[in-house]
Design an enzyme around this catalytic site. Structure first.
Site, PDB file in Angstrom:
ATOM      1  N   SER A   1      34.492   3.365  48.794  1.00 45.97           N
ATOM      2  CA  SER A   1      34.831   4.375  47.798  1.00 45.97           C
ATOM      3  C   SER A   1      34.508   5.727  48.406  1.00 45.97           C
ATOM      4  O   SER A   1      33.740   5.811  49.376  1.00 45.97           O
ATOM      5  CB  SER A   1      33.986   4.152  46.531  1.00 45.97           C
ATOM      6  OG  SER A   1      34.022   5.278  45.679  1.00 45.97           O
TER       7      SER A   1
ATOM      8  N   TYR B   1      25.638   2.305  42.686  1.00 44.93           N
ATOM      9  CA  TYR B   1      26.946   2.096  43.305  1.00 44.93           C
ATOM     10  C   TYR B   1      27.011   2.808  44.650  1.00 44.93           C
ATOM     11  O   TYR B   1      27.430   2.224  45.658  1.00 44.93           O
ATOM     12  CB  TYR B   1      28.018   2.635  42.361  1.00 44.93           C
ATOM     13  CG  TYR B   1      29.443   2.427  42.817  1.00 44.93           C
ATOM     14  CD1 TYR B   1      30.029   1.162  42.767  1.00 44.93           C
ATOM     15  CD2 TYR B   1      30.223   3.488  43.244  1.00 44.93           C
ATOM     16  CE1 TYR B   1      31.350   0.964  43.158  1.00 44.93           C
ATOM     17  CE2 TYR B   1      31.542   3.311  43.631  1.00 44.93           C
ATOM     18  CZ  TYR B   1      32.099   2.045  43.581  1.00 44.93           C
ATOM     19  OH  TYR B   1      33.406   1.866  43.963  1.00 44.93           O
TER      20      TYR B   1
END
Length: 276
Positions: A135, A148
C-alpha cells in the site's frame, strides 16, 4: 504462455479484480478466501480455470496445502499474489495490543507464511514471480493506521531482502503499492474509530474523510488488475511500483522530503564515526 496464479484474498476488492483479469486472459487461478462460498461466482463463470481454496493466511499448514493443491491441480505455479489484508482506523493510544497483533499477523506474517510456502518450489524450478500487494501506507506513514502501516512497512523490508536473496535463483519479486481504489477496503472491510477528543484534528479528521471518500477513490480496480498482468508478463519487472496518481504523488513528495531531511542533518550523521 499460459500462467498459473495463486491469489490470496480473492473474494472481493483488488484481489477479486486480479483474479478476474487473470482468468479473462485464460490463465488458471487458485483463488483463495476464508470462505469458499465467496468464490462461487468465479467458479460458475470460469469453471475449471478456477481452483477455489479456503485459506487463512496466518495458518502455515493451510498455506502449504494451498500451494500443493495448486501445483497438483494445474501442474505448476508461476505467480503468487499476496493480496489478503485489512486495516482499521483508530489512534495508537486507543488500539489494543490484540488489534495490533491481529492486523500484523494477517498483513505481515500472512505474507511471510505464503512466501515461505512457495519458495522451495520456485527455487527448485529456477523461476516464479512473487507479487506483494502492500500500500502507499507501506511507504508513507498514514494517520490512524499504525498497525496496518507497521505491517506493510514490514512487508516492504522483508520483500527487499527477499528479492536480493532469490533474484540470483531466477525468482522475481515485485512490491505493489496501491493508493485509493474503489473497493470496499474503506467501507465494510474497515473499522473507523475517531478516538478521544484530543485526536479529533488528526485521527478523527482521517476517519471522517475516509467515510466520505469511500466510493470516490480515484483508482479503478480493473485498471489496477491490468497493470498487474503487465508486471507479470515482462522479463524484468520492477522491484517496486505505486498504483494511482495519488499514490505516486504522495510517494514522490515523501521520498524527496526524506532526502532533504537527510541532507539537513548530514553533519550530525557523519559525526558519529571514529575520527581517522
Amino acid at each position: 504462455m499460459s500462467q498459473v496464479w495463486l491469489i490470496t484474498g480473492s473474494s472481493r476488492g483488488l484481489g477479486r479484480a486480479f483474479a478476474e483479469a487473470a482468468l479473462s486472459s485464460g490463465f488458471q487461478v487458485a483463488a483463495t478466501a476464508r470462505n469458499t462460498e465467496d468464490l462461487e461466482e468465479l467458479k460458475d463463470k470460469y469453471g475449471d480455470l478456477v481452483l477455489p481454496l479456503s485459506l487463512d493466511v496466518t495458518s502455515e499448514t493451510q498455506a502449504g496445502e494451498a500451494v500443493k493443491a495448486t501445483i497438483r491441480t494445474f501442474g505448476k505455479l508461476d505467480v503468487l499474489v499476496n493480496n489478503a489484508g485489512y486495516g482499521n482506523v483508530a489512534p495508537i493510544e486507543d488500539t489494543t495490543l490484540e488489534d495490533f497483533r491481529a492486523q500484523i499477523e494477517t498483513n505481515l506474517f500472512g505474507v511471510i507464511i505464503l512466501t515461505k510456502a512457495v519458495l522451495p518450489y520456485f527455487r527448485e524450478r529456477g523461476s516464479g514471480h512473487i507479487i506483494q500487494v502492500t500500500s502507499i501506507a507501506g511507504r508513507v506513514g498514514p494517520i490512524g493506521r499504525a498497525p496496518y502501516a507497521a505491517a506493510k512497512w514490514g512487508v516492504e523490508g522483508f520483500s527487499e531482502t527477499l528479492a536480493k536473496e532469490v533474484g540470483p535463483l531466477g525468482v522475481k519479486v515485485t512490491i505493489v503499492e496501491p493508493g485509493g481504489f474503489r473497493t470496499d477496503f474503506a467501507g465494510s472491510s474497515t473499522e473507523l474509530r475517531e478516538g478521544r477528543p484530543e485526536y479529533d484534528a488528526t485521527v478523527g479528521k482521517t476517519a471522517r474523510f475516509q467515510r466520505d471518500y469511500n466510493g470516490k477513490q480515484p483508482g479503478d480496480p480493473t485498471r489496477a488488475a491490468a497493470a498487474l498482468l503487465k508486471l507479470a508478463s515482462v522479463k524484468e519487472p520492477p522491484l517496486r511500483i505505486v498504483l494511482g496518481i495519488d499514490a505516486f504523488n504522495a510517494a514522490e513528495a515523501n521520498d524527496l522530503a526524506k532526502i532533504e531531511l537527510g541532507k539537513e542533518w548530514k553533519d550530525l550523521s557523519y559525526a558519529t564515526d571514529f575520527e581517522h
